[in-house]
Design a protein around this motif. Structure first.
Motif, PDB file in Angstrom:
ATOM      1  N   ALA A   1      -5.884  -6.725   9.173  1.00 24.56           N
ATOM      2  CA  ALA A   1      -4.839  -6.714   8.574  1.00 24.56           C
ATOM      3  C   ALA A   1      -3.633  -6.620   9.933  1.00 24.56           C
ATOM      4  CB  ALA A   1      -4.065  -6.438   6.940  1.00 24.56           C
ATOM      5  N   GLU A   2      -2.841  -7.364  10.099  1.00 26.94           N
ATOM      6  CA  GLU A   2      -2.441  -7.136  11.034  1.00 26.94           C
ATOM      7  C   GLU A   2      -1.180  -6.601  10.521  1.00 26.94           C
ATOM      8  OE1 GLU A   2      -2.824  -6.960  14.045  1.00 26.94           O
ATOM      9  OE2 GLU A   2      -4.620  -8.706  14.274  1.00 26.94           O
ATOM     10  N   PRO A   3      -0.304  -6.005  11.055  1.00 29.28           N
ATOM     11  CA  PRO A   3       1.547  -5.393  10.294  1.00 29.28           C
ATOM     12  C   PRO A   3       1.893  -6.382  10.290  1.00 29.28           C
ATOM     13  CG  PRO A   3       0.447  -4.250  12.649  1.00 29.28           C
ATOM     14  CD  PRO A   3      -0.098  -5.699  13.044  1.00 29.28           C
ATOM     15  N   GLY A   4       2.925  -6.066   9.703  1.00 22.93           N
ATOM     16  CA  GLY A   4       3.674  -7.458   8.685  1.00 22.93           C
ATOM     17  C   GLY A   4       3.574  -8.564   7.713  1.00 22.93           C
ATOM     18  N   THR A   5       1.696  -8.187   7.951  1.00 20.73           N
ATOM     19  CA  THR A   5       1.311  -9.016   6.656  1.00 20.73           C
ATOM     20  C   THR A   5       0.623  -8.089   5.730  1.00 20.73           C
ATOM     21  OG1 THR A   5      -1.504  -8.407   7.183  1.00 20.73           O
ATOM     22  CG2 THR A   5      -0.261 -10.340   8.697  1.00 20.73           C
ATOM     23  N   PHE A   6       1.760  -7.174   5.246  1.00 19.00           N
ATOM     24  CA  PHE A   6       1.494  -6.320   4.262  1.00 19.00           C
ATOM     25  C   PHE A   6       2.501  -4.925   4.354  1.00 19.00           C
ATOM     26  CE2 PHE A   6      -1.411  -4.160   7.001  1.00 19.00           C
ATOM     27  CZ  PHE A   6      -0.823  -2.125   6.552  1.00 19.00           C
ATOM     28  N   ALA A   7       3.116  -4.710   3.088  1.00 20.32           N
ATOM     29  CA  ALA A   7       3.135  -3.618   2.987  1.00 20.32           C
ATOM     30  C   ALA A   7       3.463  -1.990   2.765  1.00 20.32           C
ATOM     31  CB  ALA A   7       5.356  -3.875   2.142  1.00 20.32           C
ATOM     32  N   ALA A   8       4.057  -1.000   4.014  1.00 22.22           N
ATOM     33  CA  ALA A   8       3.431   0.153   3.416  1.00 22.22           C
ATOM     34  C   ALA A   8       4.160   1.342   3.299  1.00 22.22           C
ATOM     35  CB  ALA A   8       2.582   0.605   4.364  1.00 22.22           C
ATOM     36  N   GLY A   9       4.201   1.572   2.568  1.00 21.12           N
ATOM     37  CA  GLY A   9       5.388   3.088   1.689  1.00 21.12           C
ATOM     38  C   GLY A   9       4.896   4.600   0.687  1.00 21.12           C
ATOM     39  N   ILE A  10       6.243   5.207   0.619  1.00 21.66           N
ATOM     40  CA  ILE A  10       5.364   6.246   0.156  1.00 21.66           C
ATOM     41  C   ILE A  10       5.418   6.094  -1.484  1.00 21.66           C
ATOM     42  CG2 ILE A  10       5.617   7.437   1.672  1.00 21.66           C
ATOM     43  CD1 ILE A  10       8.376   8.835   0.591  1.00 21.66           C
TER      44      ILE A  10
ATOM     45  N   LEU B   1       0.700  -1.138   0.189  1.00 24.12           N
ATOM     46  CA  LEU B   1      -0.063   0.230   0.116  1.00 24.12           C
ATOM     47  C   LEU B   1       0.923   1.324   0.104  1.00 24.12           C
ATOM     48  CD1 LEU B   1      -2.991   1.173  -0.273  1.00 24.12           C
ATOM     49  CD2 LEU B   1      -2.856   1.266   2.197  1.00 24.12           C
ATOM     50  N   TRP B   2       0.880   2.013  -0.980  1.00 24.63           N
ATOM     51  CA  TRP B   2       1.389   3.175  -1.204  1.00 24.63           C
ATOM     52  C   TRP B   2       0.701   4.492  -1.088  1.00 24.63           C
ATOM     53  CZ3 TRP B   2       6.497   2.162  -1.734  1.00 24.63           C
ATOM     54  CH2 TRP B   2       6.589   1.022  -2.527  1.00 24.63           C
ATOM     55  N   CYS B   3       1.566   5.520  -0.258  1.00 26.72           N
ATOM     56  CA  CYS B   3       0.760   6.396   0.334  1.00 26.72           C
ATOM     57  C   CYS B   3       1.054   7.612   0.012  1.00 26.72           C
ATOM     58  CB  CYS B   3       0.166   6.292   2.056  1.00 26.72           C
ATOM     59  SG  CYS B   3      -0.109   4.690   3.085  1.00 26.72           S
ATOM     60  N   ARG B   4       0.248   8.914   0.483  1.00 24.05           N
ATOM     61  CA  ARG B   4       1.004  10.362   0.212  1.00 24.05           C
ATOM     62  C   ARG B   4       2.063  10.391   0.824  1.00 24.05           C
ATOM     63  NH1 ARG B   4      -0.442  14.030  -3.901  1.00 24.05           N
ATOM     64  NH2 ARG B   4      -2.375  13.280  -5.114  1.00 24.05           N
ATOM     65  N   SER B   5       1.352  10.085   2.366  1.00 24.74           N
ATOM     66  CA  SER B   5       2.638  10.898   4.098  1.00 24.74           C
ATOM     67  C   SER B   5       3.132   9.469   4.724  1.00 24.74           C
ATOM     68  CB  SER B   5       1.654  11.283   4.368  1.00 24.74           C
ATOM     69  OG  SER B   5       0.864  10.595   5.301  1.00 24.74           O
ATOM     70  N   ALA B   6       4.345  10.427   4.323  1.00 25.44           N
ATOM     71  CA  ALA B   6       5.484   8.528   5.622  1.00 25.44           C
ATOM     72  C   ALA B   6       4.580   8.771   6.679  1.00 25.44           C
ATOM     73  CB  ALA B   6       7.227   9.904   5.919  1.00 25.44           C
ATOM     74  N   LYS B   7       3.887   9.445   7.277  1.00 21.37           N
ATOM     75  CA  LYS B   7       2.975   9.675   8.115  1.00 21.37           C
ATOM     76  C   LYS B   7       2.520   8.499   8.509  1.00 21.37           C
ATOM     77  CE  LYS B   7       0.275  11.911  12.069  1.00 21.37           C
ATOM     78  NZ  LYS B   7       0.285  13.275  12.723  1.00 21.37           N
ATOM     79  N   GLN B   8       1.641   8.249   7.337  1.00 23.50           N
ATOM     80  CA  GLN B   8       0.840   7.434   7.254  1.00 23.50           C
ATOM     81  C   GLN B   8       0.769   6.121   6.817  1.00 23.50           C
ATOM     82  OE1 GLN B   8      -2.169   7.469   3.725  1.00 23.50           O
ATOM     83  NE2 GLN B   8      -4.002   6.332   5.078  1.00 23.50           N
ATOM     84  N   SER B   9       1.935   5.746   6.082  1.00 24.22           N
ATOM     85  CA  SER B   9       2.936   4.381   6.024  1.00 24.22           C
ATOM     86  C   SER B   9       3.796   3.770   7.438  1.00 24.22           C
ATOM     87  CB  SER B   9       3.718   4.544   4.572  1.00 24.22           C
ATOM     88  OG  SER B   9       4.754   5.092   5.777  1.00 24.22           O
TER      89      SER B   9
END
Length: 326
Positions: free
Chosen positions: A57-66, A28-36
């Motif tokens: 969706a528990e932490p570690g079950t998906f990736a998140a970045g900007i 999941l790619w977000c606009r803000s680093a804070k949300q990711s």
């Protein structure tokens, strides 16, 4: 299958959360680093209309970045699908910053992912084709209801159907459509009512006309969807917008179902308590999607050598509600 979801808004969290909870490899790619950062530490919570947990969706079950890190990450570990889940007004900019960076890299040409556009309105598919020439592009129309209640939480406001297909103007090979079958099955596995549509254009035009009647009036009158049916005067304005849009469709040779008024009433009733996305934008004082909704009706009318006066007027009225749109 790796699915990259670009946009951490309501739909991004809804689809990302349910897909990740079902064991799908999601980024999941977000606009803000804070949300990711919050997503990485707290996961994604999907709750129902009563605030009860639907899935997590528990932490570690998906990736998140900007978003700006998307291209470099994708080149290191290519994915099969990109879901563009930002609002229509942001689509071109976000696409250029994400998938558009891959389009500039010739080394990515042999492994191009499928791109699914979840935007409302009309005309965005042609603009995306200009940014991603030769890519397998799909349009999506969904009636899923979602509202982001926190950077890591989304309320599933209403269950709907997700149609995915290749617009006629894309003129892609038949096997491109077949390629989407596994992706649609993956959505179904995650609990979505997903359908591979052979006539996505009609779905796009149908949703456009519904949005063009409902969304701007709720924004103008500051009311939830169901309140549109509360008075005869409001209904008269709705019918005026509908009839003008139907006349534009007829002039453009766009087929439309005969029961559009009944469909609009059903949407107002089934989403009675919902705040339209356009009203949310007006309340937040940010640019709305009116140019791509009522403005699209007006643009189609102009191509047909006519004027959609009511839709032109409504476009100007909505844009005048927020300083940023003037």
């Amino acid at each position: 299958m790796i699915i990259d979801l670009v946009g951490g808004g309501s739909l991004g969290l809804l689809y990302g959360g349910k897909l990740a909870a079902a064991g799908v490899h999601v980024r999941l790619w977000c606009r803000s680093a804070k949300q990711s950062e919050e997503l990485r530490s707290k996961g994604i919570s999907v709750v129902n209309t009563y605030g009860e947990t639907e899935c997590v969706a528990e932490p570690g079950t998906f990736a998140a970045g900007i978003i700006d890190d998307f291209a470099a990450h994708w080149m290191h570990e290519p994915g099969e699908w990109i879901f563009l889940m930002t609002k229509q007004k942001d689509t071109e900019e976000v696409c250029a910053r994400s998938a558009g960076q891959l389009a500039k890299d010739k080394s990515a040409a042999d492994q191009l992912p499928g791109v699914v556009s979840f935007q409302n309105g009309y005309g965005h598919m042609e603009r995306l084709a200009g940014i991603l020439p030769g890519w397998p592009l799909y349009a999506c129309v969904t009636t899923e209801g979602a509202k982001r209640t926190a950077p890591y939480e989304v309320r599933h406001a209403g269950t709907g159907t997700t149609w995915i297909g290749v617009p006629e103007q894309q003129q892609v090979r038949a096997e491109i459509t077949a390629y989407a079958e596994n992706m649609v099955k993956t959505l179904q596995k995650a609990g979505f009512s997903a359908v591979l549509s052979n006539d996505i254009d009609s779905r796009i035009y149908r949703k456009l006309i519904i949005n063009a009647v409902i969304n701007p009036l709720t924004a103008l009158w500051n009311i939830p969807n169901g309140e549109l049916l509360a008075s005869d005067k409001r209904i008269q304005v709705m019918k005026m917008l509908l009839n003008e849009a139907l006349a534009v469709y007829e002039a453009c040779g766009i087929p439309c179902e005969e029961d559009m008024w009944e469909q609009i009433m059903e949407v107002c009733t089934s989403t009675a308590g919902n705040t339209s996305s356009m009203l949310k934008d007006v309340q937040a004082g940010v640019t709305t999607e009116v140019d791509w909704i009522n403005g699209s009706i007006a643009a189609l009318a102009e191509k047909a050598g006519m004027h959609a006066v009511a839709h032109e007027l409504l476009t100007g009225l909505i844009k005048g509600l927020t300083i940023r749109e003037v």
